[in-house]
Design a protein around this motif. Structure first.
Motif, PDB file in Angstrom:
ATOM      1  N   GLY A  65      16.059   9.333   7.333  1.00 11.77           N
ATOM      2  CA  GLY A  65      14.616   9.993   7.400  1.00 11.77           C
ATOM      3  C   GLY A  65      13.890   9.067   8.538  1.00 11.77           C
ATOM      4  O   GLY A  65      13.178   9.603   9.428  1.00 11.77           O
ATOM      5  N   MET A  66      14.362   7.828   8.789  1.00 11.84           N
ATOM      6  CA  MET A  66      13.839   7.181   9.997  1.00 11.84           C
ATOM      7  C   MET A  66      14.491   7.359  11.121  1.00 11.84           C
ATOM      8  O   MET A  66      13.807   7.130  12.021  1.00 11.84           O
ATOM      9  CB  MET A  66      14.083   5.626   9.309  1.00 11.84           C
ATOM     10  N   LYS A  67      15.700   7.645  11.221  1.00  8.68           N
ATOM     11  CA  LYS A  67      16.369   8.388  12.587  1.00  8.68           C
ATOM     12  C   LYS A  67      15.480   9.477  12.958  1.00  8.68           C
ATOM     13  O   LYS A  67      15.547   9.633  14.000  1.00  8.68           O
ATOM     14  CB  LYS A  67      17.630   8.826  12.366  1.00  8.68           C
ATOM     15  N   MET A  68      15.071  10.174  11.859  1.00  6.32           N
ATOM     16  CA  MET A  68      14.474  11.740  12.146  1.00  6.32           C
ATOM     17  C   MET A  68      12.938  11.109  12.815  1.00  6.32           C
ATOM     18  O   MET A  68      12.453  11.827  13.723  1.00  6.32           O
ATOM     19  CB  MET A  68      14.085  12.590  10.916  1.00  6.32           C
ATOM     20  N   ALA A  71       5.534   4.720  11.718  1.00  7.11           N
ATOM     21  CA  ALA A  71       5.456   5.366  10.281  1.00  7.11           C
ATOM     22  C   ALA A  71       5.026   4.164   9.524  1.00  7.11           C
ATOM     23  O   ALA A  71       5.258   3.073   9.689  1.00  7.11           O
ATOM     24  CB  ALA A  71       6.827   5.788   9.927  1.00  7.11           C
ATOM     25  N   LEU A  72       4.703   4.686   8.365  1.00 11.16           N
ATOM     26  CA  LEU A  72       4.245   3.923   7.302  1.00 11.16           C
ATOM     27  C   LEU A  72       5.449   4.490   6.173  1.00 11.16           C
ATOM     28  O   LEU A  72       5.643   5.569   5.638  1.00 11.16           O
ATOM     29  CB  LEU A  72       3.014   4.099   6.370  1.00 11.16           C
ATOM     30  N   MET A  73       6.260   3.300   5.738  1.00  7.35           N
ATOM     31  CA  MET A  73       7.356   3.752   4.486  1.00  7.35           C
ATOM     32  C   MET A  73       6.461   3.030   3.352  1.00  7.35           C
ATOM     33  O   MET A  73       6.325   2.012   2.859  1.00  7.35           O
ATOM     34  CB  MET A  73       8.535   2.910   4.607  1.00  7.35           C
ATOM     35  N   GLY A 126      -1.332   9.054  14.825  1.00  2.89           N
ATOM     36  CA  GLY A 126      -0.049   9.739  15.256  1.00  2.89           C
ATOM     37  C   GLY A 126       1.324   9.439  14.519  1.00  2.89           C
ATOM     38  O   GLY A 126       2.076   9.924  15.215  1.00  2.89           O
ATOM     39  N   GLY A 127       0.992   8.449  13.477  1.00  3.49           N
ATOM     40  CA  GLY A 127       2.100   7.827  12.821  1.00  3.49           C
ATOM     41  C   GLY A 127       2.747   9.005  11.606  1.00  3.49           C
ATOM     42  O   GLY A 127       1.853  10.128  11.310  1.00  3.49           O
ATOM     43  N   LEU A 128       3.624   8.745  11.096  1.00  9.81           N
ATOM     44  CA  LEU A 128       4.200   9.501  10.024  1.00  9.81           C
ATOM     45  C   LEU A 128       4.307   8.831   8.692  1.00  9.81           C
ATOM     46  O   LEU A 128       4.562   7.367   8.911  1.00  9.81           O
ATOM     47  CB  LEU A 128       5.599  10.133  10.622  1.00  9.81           C
ATOM     48  N   VAL A 129       4.368   9.520   7.672  1.00 12.11           N
ATOM     49  CA  VAL A 129       4.538   9.082   6.367  1.00 12.11           C
ATOM     50  C   VAL A 129       5.977   9.060   5.910  1.00 12.11           C
ATOM     51  O   VAL A 129       6.212  10.377   5.425  1.00 12.11           O
ATOM     52  CB  VAL A 129       3.400   9.455   5.381  1.00 12.11           C
ATOM     53  N   TYR A 130       6.695   8.111   5.611  1.00 13.31           N
ATOM     54  CA  TYR A 130       7.892   8.359   5.054  1.00 13.31           C
ATOM     55  C   TYR A 130       7.623   7.739   3.422  1.00 13.31           C
ATOM     56  O   TYR A 130       7.169   6.733   3.094  1.00 13.31           O
ATOM     57  CB  TYR A 130       8.829   7.048   5.606  1.00 13.31           C
ATOM     58  N   LEU A 131       7.868   8.667   2.882  1.00 16.08           N
ATOM     59  CA  LEU A 131       7.314   8.241   1.283  1.00 16.08           C
ATOM     60  C   LEU A 131       9.025   8.021   0.370  1.00 16.08           C
ATOM     61  O   LEU A 131       9.916   9.037   0.497  1.00 16.08           O
ATOM     62  CB  LEU A 131       7.192   9.604   0.578  1.00 16.08           C
ATOM     63  N   ASP A 168       5.671  13.024   5.150  1.00 18.84           N
ATOM     64  CA  ASP A 168       6.306  13.912   6.102  1.00 18.84           C
ATOM     65  C   ASP A 168       7.841  14.036   5.753  1.00 18.84           C
ATOM     66  O   ASP A 168       8.484  15.017   6.370  1.00 18.84           O
ATOM     67  CB  ASP A 168       6.035  13.500   7.536  1.00 18.84           C
ATOM     68  N   VAL A 169       8.140  12.994   5.186  1.00 16.19           N
ATOM     69  CA  VAL A 169       9.739  12.814   4.941  1.00 16.19           C
ATOM     70  C   VAL A 169       9.912  12.007   3.806  1.00 16.19           C
ATOM     71  O   VAL A 169       9.065  11.014   3.456  1.00 16.19           O
ATOM     72  CB  VAL A 169      10.499  12.390   6.163  1.00 16.19           C
TER      73      VAL A 169
END
Lengths: 462, 497
Positions: free
Chosen positions: B151-154, B216-218, B243-248, B268-269
């Motif tokens: 997920g983080m690679k993506m 991102a925020l994990m 513009g960040g993404l949320v890693y859940l 988002d992922v």
């Protein structure tokens, strides 16, 4: 004539996994002080709750479930007897004792042995696993396992970059399993200012030592070689490893078929720094490619930069021998972003399968099984050559080999139609080997299937 | 006892290497038609491996059966290991994963001859999409941490395509260690977000930390304290606004089935731990399986190969130019996928919703019953697990470790201890939905008695465990003088030799 069986799907909620009756649920709700199960979720925003309904079918009884999944299994062509493909996943016979032990719920339903006093079974078996892996590779120390051979190879590269922090280039033999190369590339991408270069192979199928020497330099951290390589070819490790180590880089080998090490001199004897591999051949079925088990071994001096779990020997409060997870300060749950890897668990149950199978094979059985695979593959290769196929590479091989024929594609299709897996066409990974097949012969191929393979690929009339 | 003179029930079991006697073996192999030297240069041929076991079949069986008896497993014992979701692993799934149509299926079988497997995987993807509300799934990652890495690679590839991979990832202090480790493997530095006095992340903390360099925020939801992050919608909005993404982190999905969908929370992922929520066995430490689910934004970056539907059936496709590539060989831990789909099919929509309701019921029941004797890390309703501390036992110097060891004597596995790190002396209990009320009551009784012992007879805790195959194990010694394998030469460190 067939009998039509009408099955009715239950529309009742599945209850067989849930031990509570309504009275007990009510008693628990009363103790908590809420009226209904839904009241337990009052902290969740209503806009989330409202949209949470699952649009999925109702549950199945065990009998209906079995029938349903079995119907999927039946649609596959799955036969170790008629499988002549290896390429990183190998058809080997699994003794019944292995499966029996693997189905012990005391093993499979446990987790990482955080409480060693009630996990000595898992811990001792893992310690035995570490010992077997270290012996097989002839390395000083092995970890408790990784996910698979490819991710173990990628972790080995990352470890080499930690050990050689001033160096940024990594070399990978083009004769290494293509998917191992892809996984190494994925792991390296974005992890730092590193570059990955491929080393070509010679006409004989072995890594081109001249190309390797040309690409080696003081900025190279590591070189990764297949042993045996993807073509089944046995690399001349002595020369290659010497070249790599002479410039201060780490020599890494990846072994997709560890059975080969029952008969081939091990990586450790040639001075390899990190030896990784895929352990599926010992005790794990093909299972469409997973789960297997990643093998990872290195020098004792590197142990604190090694990824993955480790089991060590110690004593208990009464001075008795006991086993325990150790050197955890390398790991993510202690060191977080400064850990040697993000890996949490290993492939424990598969490591157990590996350990039980190798214990059964033992000193003599391992060597004899390896010799049997070697001889059977050569018999088939010789016969194909006699019948007009070209053995593409001239170097010694273990139980995989590359053969080519102008009609390879047609013959391959006709063998598939006869319910055989007649090797794997190499064109998808190596355009220059468009007419070539990578074949593998193990002890599971029956005499009948082997004859059928020969007749399909090379009809006697040609 | 082990290593001592024994009578009656034997508790000692030597290493398999120590059982060796020259000439024994546990497998009969057909003789090869020629010696290895016929095919290989003599100098490449290895002799028999010194020290390798030489044991007969019955001895191998007995050896590993005896080792199995020294384990607690979720099938034999209540195993309230927080954050690990040690639920019942249905036995039928073991049988299904061992059907010959699966076990003898080679991963490079042409797609048209493996349609049953492809259908199975496609169906599993579909169930996971519906449960999470996400739009696409990869089944390739081998474990939860492997899914995080994927997920983080993506996320990195996504930002790189927009001109700047960014530098930082925000991670709550209560997160699993795998979160910062996965972010670091993708070249990110991490910034720790502290929770508030009730254990939750506040939107203003995220607002303060967010800027154009945060990738991102994990975030784990419910978090590792077993609490639902109530402000998740606002938090996700803030991350997205920059513009960040949320890693859940989906480690705690067992609380959310039919309760709330991660996609609706702004994820988002996410990774899904099949070995937790979907009952595949933990195996003594793997193999797990960590599928990753994404929304449309990240779909182009999923690992290859991906399943695609064609007129002639399912096939694998590598034609996704923005993919991050492969993260492991072949198609992931297929054997685990079979078990997970079997579990989903068995439960169906209502059964899955019931899973989370009963898991949360059990955790709250334990929470309420134990809070008279143990101090909760944070008060209030919990989700699928609850976290206590060892505060309150200072007078007798009893620590969490002692409580855990005493539980082993009572026939229970211990909760997760000393995690999350934000709770001093944490005891993290996750009972799951498959334990009966009488088991929970027995566990509660044991815990209450241990709390009394901690005050009245603390020595009993300090000396625990006494009813286990070995007593308290010296971990410090193992780390100080590492002995990591057996060697053919006698080891000077063996205490009992």
């Amino acid at each position: 004539m067939s009998i039509q069986v009408h099955r009715t799907r239950s529309t009742r909620t599945t209850v067989r996994f849930f031990p509570h009756n309504d009275t007990e649920i009510q008693a628990m709700l009363d103790a908590i002080g809420v009226a209904t199960l839904e009241d337990l979720f009052r902290d969740i925003p209503p806009e989330l709750r409202e949209r949470a309904t699952l649009d999925l079918p109702p549950g199945l009884s065990e009998m209906d479930l079995y029938t349903r999944v079995e119907s999927l299994a039946r649609k596959n062509f799955a036969s170790c007897d008629r499988c002549f493909v290896g390429a990183g996943a190998y058809a080997h016979f699994i003794p019944a004792v292995v499966e029996h032990i693997l189905q012990r719920a005391e093993f499979y339903s446990a987790y990482t042995p955080y409480q060693p006093e009630v996990s000595q079974g898992t811990l001792q078996a893992t310690y035995e696993f570490q010992t077997l892996v270290a012996m097989l590779f002839d390395m000083e120390v092995a970890n408790a396992s990784m996910y698979d051979g490819a991710s173990a190879a990628a972790e080995a590269v990352l470890m080499a970059l930690r050990l050689r922090p001033a160096r940024r280039r990594v070399l990978v033999a083009r004769s290494l399993h293509p998917q191992y190369r892809e996984v190494i590339r994925t792991y390296l991408e974005g992890s730092g200012p590193y570059s990955l270069e491929e080393v070509s192979f010679s006409a004989d199928g072995a890594t081109d030592i001249q190309d390797l020497t040309r690409k080696l330099g003081e900025d190279v951290a590591a070189a990764v070689l297949g042993y045996p390589n993807f073509f089944g070819v046995v690399e001349d490790l002595a020369a290659l490893v010497n070249a790599v180590r002479a410039c201060g880089a780490l020599a890494i080998t990846a072994t997709t078929e560890p059975l080969a090490l029952g008969i081939l001199r091990p990586p450790g004897e040639y001075g390899v720094d990190i030896a990784v591999g895929e352990g599926q051949s010992f005790g794990m079925p093909l299972s469409y490619g997973g789960p297997g088990v990643g093998l990872f071994a290195t020098r004792l001096e590197f142990v604190r930069t090694m990824p993955g779990r480790l089991v060590g020997e110690t004593i208990d409060s009464a001075g008795r021998r006991a086993f325990v997870l150790t050197l955890a300060t390398r790991e993510q749950h202690i060191r977080r972003e400064r850990a040697t890897s993000n890996i949490c668990t290993n492939h424990g149950l598969m490591a157990l399968a590996f350990t039980v199978h190798l214990s059964l094979l033992g000193k003599q059985g391992l060597r004899q099984l390896a010799a049997l695979n070697l001889a059977r593959a050569h018999t088939v290769a010789d016969e194909l050559e006699r019948r007009g196929w070209q053995l593409v590479f001239t170097r010694p091989f273990f139980h995989e080999f590359v053969v080519a024929h102008p009609d390879a594609r047609v013959r391959y299709q006709s063998a598939l139609e006869q319910r055989l897996l007649p090797g794997v066409p190499l064109g998808r990974w190596y355009p220059e080997l468009e007419d070539a097949l990578l074949l593998c012969v193990t002890e599971t191929a029956s005499a009948e299937a082997t004859q059928a393979l020969l007749d399909a690929l090379a009809p006697q009339s040609c | 006892m082990r290593g001592q003179k024994q009578e009656g029930l034997l508790l000692d079991e030597p290493l398999i290497f120590e059982r060796s006697r020259a000439g024994r073996r546990g497998v009969d192999v057909s003789a090869p038609s020629a010696t290895p030297e016929r095919y290989l240069p003599a100098q490449w041929v290895r002799p028999e491996i010194d020290g390798f076991p030489e044991v007969s079949e019955p001895e191998v069986l007995r050896h590993y059966l005896r080792l199995s008896q020294w384990n607690y497993g979720a099938a034999t014992t209540f195993y309230p290991l927080g954050s690990c979701t040690m639920k019942y692993n249905p036995v039928v799934n073991e049988a299904l994963a061992r059907l010959r149509g699966f076990t003898e299926l080679h991963p490079l079988t042409p797609d048209e001859m493996a349609q049953g497997a492809l259908e199975l995987l496609a169906e599993l993807e579909q169930w996971l999409r519906e449960i999470t509300g996400m739009s696409a799934v990869t089944l390739q990652p081998a474990a939860g941490a492997h899914g995080e890495l994927t997920g983080m690679k993506m996320i990195r590839a996504y930002h790189r395509d927009r001109g700047n991979p960014r530098q930082r990832v925000l991670i709550p202090a209560s997160a699993h260690g795998t979160n910062p480790a996965s972010a670091a493997l993708c070249g990110y530095s991490t910034l720790t977000l502290e929770g508030n006095q009730i254990g939750l992340i506040e939107p203003h903390a995220v607002r303060k930390a967010m800027n154009g360099e945060v990738a991102a925020l994990m975030i784990t939801n419910p978090n590792t304290l077993g609490l639902f992050e109530r402000e998740i919608l606002q938090i996700a909005e803030t991350v997205h606004a920059h513009g960040g993404l949320v890693y859940l982190d989906g480690a705690n999905l067992n609380a959310l089935l039919g309760v709330a969908k991660p996609a609706h929370m702004g994820a988002d992922v996410m990774q899904i731990n099949l070995h937790k929520t979907f009952s595949t066995p933990h195996g003594g430490g793997g193999p797990g399986a960590g599928p990753v689910a994404v929304n449309e934004v990240l779909e182009p970056y999923l690992p290859v190969p991906r399943l695609v539907r064609t007129e002639s059936g399912w096939r694998w496709s590598e034609e996704f130019p923005r993919s991050i590539g492969r993260v492991r060989t072949f198609h992931g831990n297929f054997g685990m996928h079979v078990r997970a789909l079997a579990y989903l099919l068995a439960l169906g929509a209502e059964g899955l919703a019931q899973v989370s309701r009963l898991a949360v019921l059990a955790a709250n029941y334990v929470r309420v019953r134990l809070s008279e004797a143990y101090q909760l890390a944070f008060p209030g309703m919990c989700m699928h697990e609850c976290v206590f501390t060892d505060k309150g036992f200072d007078a007798s110097a009893v620590r969490t470790l002692d409580i855990a060891k005493r539980l082993l004597d009572r026939g229970f596995y211990a909760p997760t201890i000393y995690f999350p790190l934000v709770v001093p002396g944490a005891l993290m209990i996750e009972p799951t939905e498959t334990e009966s009320k009488e088991t929970l009551d027995a566990f509660i009784t044991a815990m209450l008695e241990i709390a009394r012992e901690a005050r009245d007879a603390p020595q009993r805790l300090k000396e625990a465990p006494v009813h286990t195959p070995v007593g308290r194990v010296d971990e410090a010694r193992a780390a100080r003088r590492p002995i990591l394998r057996w060697t053919p030469a006698p080891s000077p460190h063996l205490a009992c030799r």
